[in-house]
Scaffold this active site. Structure first.
Site, mmCIF file in Angstrom:
data_model
loop_
_atom_site.group_PDB
_atom_site.id
_atom_site.type_symbol
_atom_site.label_atom_id
_atom_site.label_comp_id
_atom_site.label_asym_id
_atom_site.label_seq_id
_atom_site.Cartn_x
_atom_site.Cartn_y
_atom_site.Cartn_z
ATOM 1 C CG HIS A 80 -1.736 1.232 1.379
ATOM 2 N ND1 HIS A 80 -2.715 1.607 0.487
ATOM 3 C CD2 HIS A 80 -1.701 2.203 2.338
ATOM 4 C CE1 HIS A 80 -3.256 2.754 0.890
ATOM 5 N NE2 HIS A 80 -2.651 3.132 2.008
ATOM 6 C CD GLN A 82 7.473 0.903 -2.089
ATOM 7 O OE1 GLN A 82 7.776 1.578 -1.115
ATOM 8 N NE2 GLN A 82 8.122 1.007 -3.208
ATOM 9 C CG HIS A 84 -0.488 6.371 -0.394
ATOM 10 N ND1 HIS A 84 -1.803 6.378 -0.781
ATOM 11 C CD2 HIS A 84 -0.377 7.339 0.560
ATOM 12 C CE1 HIS A 84 -2.459 7.300 -0.106
ATOM 13 N NE2 HIS A 84 -1.606 7.897 0.719
#
Length: 108
Positions: A80, A82, A84
């Site tokens: 998540h 990465q 984001h």
């Protein structure tokens, strides 16, 4: 979880936090550009880039640790973070282009 794995939740949350800040600043910049407040829009994009730099620094720290034999646990939270970061980088790049389009529109 293996004791050899390094669980870096604080670093992961740093990536998520700074990335989210950067994305929010990019959207604020777009709103300013819609009002032809280009100086403010560019300042917001600059602030967003600073946030991305902090997120990237943390990401690099995790990558270097892994290259030095201290792997991080591959969790959904890490994925998540990465995702984001990459989404926020793309949002900032698109915001720059849209601000430039607004500048051209104002000239015409």
């Amino acid at each position: 979880m293996s004791t050899e794995l390094n669980n870096n939740e604080m670093e992961i949350f740093e990536i998520i936090s700074h990335s989210g800040n950067a994305r929010g600043l990019a959207f604020e910049a777009l709103k300013e550009a819609e009002e032809f407040n280009f100086e403010k829009a560019e300042e917001l994009i600059k602030q967003g880039q600073e946030e991305l730099n902090m997120a990237h620094k943390t990401q690099t720290k995790l990558i270097q640790a892994e290259l030095n034999g201290v792997p991080s646990e591959k969790t959904l939270l890490m994925i998540h973070a990465q995702d984001h970061l990459m989404t926020s980088m793309t949002t900032k790049d698109l915001a720059i282009e849209i601000v430039e389009l607004h500048k051209k529109t104002q000239k015409n």
